[in-house]
Design an enzyme around this catalytic site. Structure first.
Site, PDB file in Angstrom:
ATOM      1  N   ASP A   7       0.890  -1.166   0.000  1.00 53.62           N
ATOM      2  CA  ASP A   7       0.000   0.000   0.000  1.00 53.62           C
ATOM      3  C   ASP A   7       0.930   1.218   0.000  1.00 53.62           C
ATOM      4  O   ASP A   7       1.450   1.605   1.040  1.00 53.62           O
ATOM      5  CB  ASP A   7      -0.872  -0.025   1.269  1.00 53.62           C
ATOM      6  CG  ASP A   7      -1.790   1.179   1.359  1.00 53.62           C
ATOM      7  OD1 ASP A   7      -2.187   1.704   0.293  1.00 53.62           O
ATOM      8  OD2 ASP A   7      -2.111   1.599   2.483  1.00 53.62           O
ATOM      9  N   GLU A  67      -1.997  -1.662  -5.051  1.00 52.46           N
ATOM     10  CA  GLU A  67      -3.283  -1.054  -5.425  1.00 52.46           C
ATOM     11  C   GLU A  67      -3.084  -0.207  -6.664  1.00 52.46           C
ATOM     12  O   GLU A  67      -2.112   0.540  -6.764  1.00 52.46           O
ATOM     13  CB  GLU A  67      -3.810  -0.179  -4.286  1.00 52.46           C
ATOM     14  CG  GLU A  67      -4.679  -0.977  -3.339  1.00 52.46           C
ATOM     15  CD  GLU A  67      -5.481  -0.106  -2.377  1.00 52.46           C
ATOM     16  OE1 GLU A  67      -5.479   1.127  -2.505  1.00 52.46           O
ATOM     17  OE2 GLU A  67      -6.111  -0.680  -1.480  1.00 52.46           O
ATOM     18  N   ASP A 139      -2.151   0.686   7.420  1.00 50.75           N
ATOM     19  CA  ASP A 139      -1.398   0.609   6.157  1.00 50.75           C
ATOM     20  C   ASP A 139      -0.937  -0.829   5.871  1.00 50.75           C
ATOM     21  O   ASP A 139      -0.975  -1.297   4.741  1.00 50.75           O
ATOM     22  CB  ASP A 139      -0.183   1.551   6.188  1.00 50.75           C
ATOM     23  CG  ASP A 139      -0.600   3.014   6.321  1.00 50.75           C
ATOM     24  OD1 ASP A 139      -1.280   3.508   5.419  1.00 50.75           O
ATOM     25  OD2 ASP A 139      -0.273   3.630   7.347  1.00 50.75           O
TER      26      ASP A 139
END
Lengths: 176, 176
Positions: A7, A67, A139
């Site tokens: 992330d 992502e 996170d």
């Protein structure tokens, strides 16, 4: 298959490593790279690059999942995130990791059952699925969710391939 | 002082190297890295990183100057540019180059006299100032303009420091 989920962020970068053994998914490690904010912006990128390199060296993943970028952010946030994400993609490519990208809504739907799940829900589900003692920081939870999404997609594809009927041979046209 | 100016982009990355000798500025080299668009986005970042590394190795700059990011772009463009720019800043930092950032309007004002100069005007002025035989491609012209801006700022600061009068000593209050 050992998957490194990431992330990315220019201040905090979550990471999580999962191993897919047969149809099982096992937790290997996770953490958050809290970027040193003392230096210049370029120093931060060097810090991200160095420390992500250490994570890769320590856990030797075979694949990576990140992502896909979230375009509803404003231009300034998108640019800052872009800098960090560019450095991450470069480091993953330099480490010869095949890298997959998944949209945030798919990641949330995969782990929490709905695309609009909030961070706390994602963290709770990840904690439960991976039987973690304590919930990871958000996170890292997001990074584990991304890795989990990749494991699920691969598992789904494998199941699909195994169950697919043999493709019928194309009949040759009967030319007179 | 040898300055590498860079106009970053995820498809075309302009670069230009200038040398400041005393108060003179001399052209060393310039070019455009046309990124190989065949592979993945990560492959492009690797391509930028490799080829910028070659430029640095070939011309051994002591300083670098990059346009500061342009926030009026939409989020998607800002993010793409951010990825390329992140890789550029990382490469410059890894090469231990002190890197300066200048806003596009300042660069245009410095070389073309006005902040709203268009790309063609910038290229014409750069060609004239640096006595280039043929006008460079616009990405390279922009990069040379950025390097020129840095040379001018450094020259201006040096002139200012040389002309500054000695600071008057503070008179001590006459305490009775």
């Amino acid at each position: 298959m050992r998957v490194l989920g990431i992330d990315p962020g220019s201040r905090h970068l979550g990471w999580g490593v999962l191993e897919r053994v047969g149809t099982r998914v096992e937790h290997v490690a996770h953490g958050v790279i809290d970027v040193d904010l003392d230096g210049t912006f370029a120093d931060r990128l060097v810090d991200i690059d160095d420390r992500l390199g250490e994570v890769i060296a320590a856990h030797a993943p075979s694949h990576a999942a990140v992502e896909s970028i979230f375009f509803s952010k404003d231009a300034q946030s998108a640019a800052k995130l872009g800098h960090a994400r560019g450095v991450v993609l470069l480091r993953l490519a330099r480490a010869s990791l095949q890298t997959f990208e998944y949209p945030p809504a798919l990641v949330k739907r995969t782990v929490a059952g709905k695309g609009a799940a909030d961070k706390r829900q994602v963290a709770m589900v990840v904690t439960a699925i991976l039987r973690l003692g304590t919930p990871p920081r958000s996170d890292a939870a997001d990074a584990l969710a991304i890795a989990l999404t990749h494991c699920n997609v691969v598992g789904f594809q494998a199941a699909l391939a195994a169950s697919a009927p043999a493709r019928p041979r194309r009949r040759r046209a009967n030319v007179p």
